[in-house]
Design a protein around this motif. Structure first.
Motif: not given
Length: 67
Positions: A20, A42-44
């Motif tokens: 990522s 990323d939303k993570r």
């Protein structure tokens, strides 16, 4: 710690172990050297200002459990 010099509109990319990416863009630099950053991830990824964690008197792990 890696220290870099960047100009306005230049970017820094960080690759995570899971392939990522986090991309940081220098959006603006004011006359008094105040820097505005744009962060794409990323939303993570949970992203916040460190002083908010410090003011909460919680550990990093405790603070991010809210998200």
């Amino acid at each position: 710690m890696l220290v870099l010099t960047r100009k306005q509109d230049e970017k820094i990319t960080i690759k995570g172990p899971d392939d990522s990416f986090i991309e940081i863009t220098i959006c603006r630099i004011d006359d008094n050297y105040k820097v505005r950053l744009g962060i794409e991830a990323d939303k993570r990824y949970k992203i916040t200002r460190t002083e908010l964690i410090q003011r909460s008197n919680q550990s990093y792990a405790e603070f991010f459990k809210k998200f």
